[in-house]
Design a protein around this motif. Structure first.
Motif, PDB file in Angstrom:
ATOM      1  N   ASN A 178      49.907  40.498  40.894  1.00  0.00           N
ATOM      2  CA  ASN A 178      48.988  40.712  39.777  1.00  0.00           C
ATOM      3  C   ASN A 178      49.677  40.340  38.485  1.00  0.00           C
ATOM      4  N   ALA A 179      48.858  39.970  37.529  1.00  0.00           N
ATOM      5  CA  ALA A 179      49.355  39.536  36.228  1.00  0.00           C
ATOM      6  C   ALA A 179      48.403  40.023  35.149  1.00  0.00           C
ATOM      7  N   GLY A 618      31.244  47.123  38.110  1.00  0.00           N
ATOM      8  CA  GLY A 618      32.472  46.605  37.506  1.00  0.00           C
ATOM      9  C   GLY A 618      32.706  47.012  36.066  1.00  0.00           C
ATOM     10  N   LEU A 619      31.764  47.758  35.449  1.00  0.00           N
ATOM     11  CA  LEU A 619      31.913  48.157  34.046  1.00  0.00           C
ATOM     12  C   LEU A 619      32.341  49.619  33.964  1.00  0.00           C
ATOM     13  N   SER A 620      33.399  49.876  33.177  1.00  0.00           N
ATOM     14  CA  SER A 620      33.896  51.234  32.963  1.00  0.00           C
ATOM     15  C   SER A 620      34.201  51.443  31.489  1.00  0.00           C
ATOM     16  N   PHE A 621      34.013  52.692  31.047  1.00  0.00           N
ATOM     17  CA  PHE A 621      34.381  53.090  29.702  1.00  0.00           C
ATOM     18  C   PHE A 621      35.352  54.260  29.789  1.00  0.00           C
ATOM     19  N   GLY A 622      36.259  54.353  28.808  1.00  0.00           N
ATOM     20  CA  GLY A 622      37.218  55.443  28.825  1.00  0.00           C
ATOM     21  C   GLY A 622      37.558  55.928  27.431  1.00  0.00           C
ATOM     22  N   LEU A 663      35.152  40.673  35.954  1.00  0.00           N
ATOM     23  CA  LEU A 663      34.393  39.435  35.975  1.00  0.00           C
ATOM     24  C   LEU A 663      34.196  38.936  37.397  1.00  0.00           C
ATOM     25  N   SER A 664      35.158  39.241  38.239  1.00  0.00           N
ATOM     26  CA  SER A 664      35.075  38.880  39.649  1.00  0.00           C
ATOM     27  C   SER A 664      35.929  39.870  40.426  1.00  0.00           C
ATOM     28  N   GLU A 665      36.069  39.649  41.718  1.00  0.00           N
ATOM     29  CA  GLU A 665      36.864  40.547  42.527  1.00  0.00           C
ATOM     30  C   GLU A 665      38.333  40.540  42.102  1.00  0.00           C
ATOM     31  N   ASN A 666      38.770  39.427  41.510  1.00  0.00           N
ATOM     32  CA  ASN A 666      40.192  39.270  41.169  1.00  0.00           C
ATOM     33  C   ASN A 666      40.482  39.328  39.680  1.00  0.00           C
ATOM     34  N   ILE A 667      39.499  39.166  38.826  1.00  0.00           N
ATOM     35  CA  ILE A 667      39.751  39.045  37.387  1.00  0.00           C
ATOM     36  C   ILE A 667      38.971  40.120  36.633  1.00  0.00           C
ATOM     37  N   GLY A 668      39.661  40.791  35.704  1.00  0.00           N
ATOM     38  CA  GLY A 668      39.035  41.790  34.853  1.00  0.00           C
ATOM     39  C   GLY A 668      39.481  41.631  33.420  1.00  0.00           C
ATOM     40  N   VAL A 669      38.669  42.155  32.503  1.00  0.00           N
ATOM     41  CA  VAL A 669      38.974  42.117  31.074  1.00  0.00           C
ATOM     42  C   VAL A 669      38.921  43.542  30.536  1.00  0.00           C
ATOM     43  N   GLN A 705      44.485  39.933  39.820  1.00  0.00           N
ATOM     44  CA  GLN A 705      45.228  40.393  40.984  1.00  0.00           C
ATOM     45  C   GLN A 705      44.767  39.652  42.219  1.00  0.00           C
ATOM     46  N   LEU A 706      45.727  39.467  43.119  1.00  0.00           N
ATOM     47  CA  LEU A 706      45.466  38.722  44.337  1.00  0.00           C
ATOM     48  C   LEU A 706      44.545  39.520  45.260  1.00  0.00           C
TER      49      LEU A 706
END
Length: 706
Positions: A178-179, A618-622, A663-669, A705-706
């Protein structure tokens, strides 16, 4: 190239060769896919709290079975709110106060006392001072465990404040990578890489790399941080497990604060500077490096007994040329301050060894737990201070801080060589047990014998001390049912001190007593964990800085005695299918030292929560909120010893918000807003000076992440 650098490179090459001898790197641990572990430590609730905690005892007990307050800051919480250093982690920990007195030196307090007990993977790092220079990045840790109160069984010496155990990430037996790349306010750029892979079914490796560069809201302050972490774990035989961990952290700081801002004028009224105001010169710097090697060998002796041998080598170095500003300015002219330049170099080396065995035995129809072992530590440190008494640049008159740009002639720091060369040695033997008196009632008891020896010189005065102490520990836990238990514990404390008195003699050790009562419960189908604790602690001989001591030559006196008592409440876990949170409130009362009582907040509230939006996948708030009530510090007393000038920090709360979207299974913002309300506050009144915390700021990160 210097010999020390050659040594560092040789260590790095050795461990790199060991780790890279396998195949490609990889991913997160899944317990069902790992090698069978020889010792399994207690489980805890999921989400923002980890399932494991290993820093309170060596008996393999669950948190519920342990008669002390334990909090765990999980990897998830650190990732969600960008808790990238240990300061940020402990700011979110129940009952802990972070006293950030300068940009690159921080003290931590709990229950009224400095935290001096720090561990890595449960191995105590002996310390006689609670300050952390530079910062400890958290990218290499799986979680951080905090045991509040005295913890003499695990660490040998220390204040009855808390033990902070930083648990390193482990190699995993499924491939992961992961990066994360982030950019934030004041040109903060950060890169995190984390890769792990099995070499085969019995061996695995992991590597973490972090690079961060940032300007600051403080004038002229810039930092450059690099973290390298390498880890290996492998089965040597069916019953033998070896792990090797290497850590290298480097933080270079330009124009750091040494000391901070004056807090009052000559007429006694408070100063009010811009949040960006700094006393640092444009030529000053403070570079900190830490290198650590940990080797652990676990041997399975039987189905219920394990032996563990651990060795650690730790080196810390500081290299700095700093600029301090002291005095009291005139309100009208802003003049009256004086600069003070110094070069300060510091290095220490720790060699630590711990050997213990733990397991179970049967007696009177019940199964009991036993642990016994020995430990040894040798710690060498040297420090040197240099000044400029000859050129006129060493102690210049200062212009107004409200207009100063940091430009001042550089001092020639070659005068009055002074410093310390100290060796500390600690040897300990310990034994602890849990006896099941009946099915619901357990008795925990233990004792640790610690011998501490100090030799060397400090600022021209010989330092020779030899102290020893037998530290008892006793506790009991009563299980009302599977979800509710009550506990009580008592222990004594023993802390050698390196602080010097007015005659430059080392202060005598601190001694004390600590007791705690509490209730622990698991609610909502064991998804939420609740702890309610009451504590009472007494210490004698605590080092308190003599007023107006300069920061590189501070002198101390031993306080007659400080007593603290109070309570803590913590709820954490999964409250609904979509909401996970950690909520805590702590109350503290201090007697015996008015200064400590005044600058320590009496009440603290901390809340961290994340909500997964059910109708948007896939959307979360904290939100992460920390509140503390008012603090103060008496700066000047009149001839009748009545306060005539007092600095006050009103109660305040800091709110950080975050939103993340996959955004996808592997990429988040992830988007973070820190200090959302733009609160202006002083970091600390631990010293007579202080500086302001960061105003509202932002960060955006992209995670893969992979």
């Amino acid at each position: 190239m210097s010999s020390s650098k050659v040594l560092r490179l040789s260590k790095l090459s050795l461990i790199t060769s060991l780790i890279l001898s396998g195949h490609a790197f990889a991913k997160n641990d899944k317990s069902e896919q790992q090698i069978e572990k020889i010792a399994v430590y207690g489980q805890h609730h999921k989400n923002y709290i980890t399932e494991e905690a290993q820093s309170a005892t060596k008996l393999g007990l669950t948190i519920k079975e342990t008669p002390q307050s334990i909090s765990v800051v999980s990897r998830a919480l650190m990732d969600d709110f960008s808790l990238d250093d240990i300061n940020a982690v402990l700011e979110s920990t129940p009952g802990v106060t972070v006293e950030q007195i300068e940009t690159d030196r921080t003290y931590f307090k709990a229950r009224g006392f400095d935290i001096t007990n720090f561990q890595v993977n449960g191995l105590g790092i002996p310390q006689s001072s609670g300050s952390i220079q530079g910062s400890l990045d958290t990218s290499i840790y799986d979680r951080v465990e905090i045991v509040r109160g005295a913890n003499g069984l695990m660490t040998g010496t220390g204040n009855p404040s808390a033990t902070v155990n930083m648990v390193l990430k482990k190699p995993t037996y499924t491939t992961q990578a992961n990066a994360s790349v982030s950019y934030g306010s004041w040109n903060k750029k950060r890169l995190d890489l984390d890769v792990s892979t099995p070499i085969n079914e019995e061996h695995a490796v992991r590597a973490v790399f972090t690079k961060q560069k940032a300007d600051s809201y403080l004038d002229r302050y810039e930092t450059d941080k690099t973290v390298i972490y390498l880890a290996y774990e492998g089965k040597l035989t069916d019953n033998t497990l070896l792990s090797v961990n290497y850590v290298n952290q480097q933080k270079d700081a330009d124009s750091p604060l040494w000391g901070a801002l004056p807090l009052y004028y000559t007429d006694g009224t408070p100063t009010d500077y811009d949040e960006s105001t700094s006393t640092a010169a444009d030529w000053s710097y403070w570079d900190n490096s830490a290198e650590q090697v940990y080797v652990t060998l676990e041997q399975n002796l039987s189905a219920t007994w394990v032996a563990k041998a651990r060795y650690a080598h730790v080196e810390n170095e500081q290299d700095s040329e700093l600029f301090y500003v002291y005095g009291t300015p005139d309100k009208d002219t802003e003049l009256g301050l004086t600069g003070y330049a110094s070069r300060y170099d510091y290095s220490d080396k720790h060699d630590l060894f711990d050997l213990y065995a733990s397991g179970k035995f049967d007696l009177f129809g019940q199964e009991h737990d036993l642990s016994l072992g020995v430990s040894q530590a040798k710690m060498d440190y040297t420090e040197q201070s240099l000044y400029d008494y000859t050129t006129g640049n060493g102690f210049p008159a200062m212009p107004s801080l409200k207009t100063w740009d940091g430009v001042i002639p550089q001092a020639t720091l070659t005068d009055s060589v002074n410093g310390s060369n100290i060796t500390n040695e600690q040897k300990s033997a310990y034994i602890s047990t849990r006896i099941k008196l009946s099915e619901p009632l357990s008795l925990l008891a233990g004792v640790r014998y610690t011998d501490w020896k100090t030799t060397g010189t400090a600022y021209g005065v010989a330092q020779t001390q030899s102290d020893s102490q037998l530290i008892p520990y006793i506790g009991t836990v009563y299980d009302f049912n599977e979800s509710l238990s009550a506990y009580a514990s008592y222990t004594e404390t023993f802390v050698p001190q390196k602080e010097l008195d007015i005659n430059a003699n080392q202060l005598a050790p601190i001694t004390g007593k600590s007791s705690e009562l509490g209730v622990k419960a698991q609610l909502l189908d064991e998804q939420v964990f609740v702890t309610l604790a009451y504590f009472d602690t007494k210490q004698d001989g605590l080092a308190i800085a003599i007023p107006n001591s300069l920061p590189d030559d501070t002198r101390y006196y031993a306080a007659d005695g400080i007593n603290s008592n109070g309570f803590e409440v913590e709820l954490s876990g999964k409250f609904t299918d979509d909401l996970s949170a950690s909520i805590s409130f702590s109350n503290l009362s201090i007697d015996g030292d008015d200064t400590v009582k005044d600058y320590t907040p009496e009440n603290q509230l901390k809340v961290a929560a994340i909500y997964q939006v059910p109708f948007i996948d896939g959307l979360s708030f904290g939100a992460n909120y920390r509140w503390q009530d008012s603090t103060s510090r008496v700066q000047v007393k009149d001839t009748n010893k009545i306060a005539s000038v007092t600095t006050k920090q009103n109660a305040y709360g800091l709110l950080d918000l975050m939103a993340t979207y996959k955004l996808s299974e592997n990429i988040g913002v992830t988007f973070n807003i820190n200090n959302t309300t733009g609160e202006k506050y002083l970091h600390s009144l631990y010293w007579a000076q202080g500086y302001y915390g960061a105003p509202r700021n932002y960060a955006l990160s992209v995670n893969w992440q992979l």
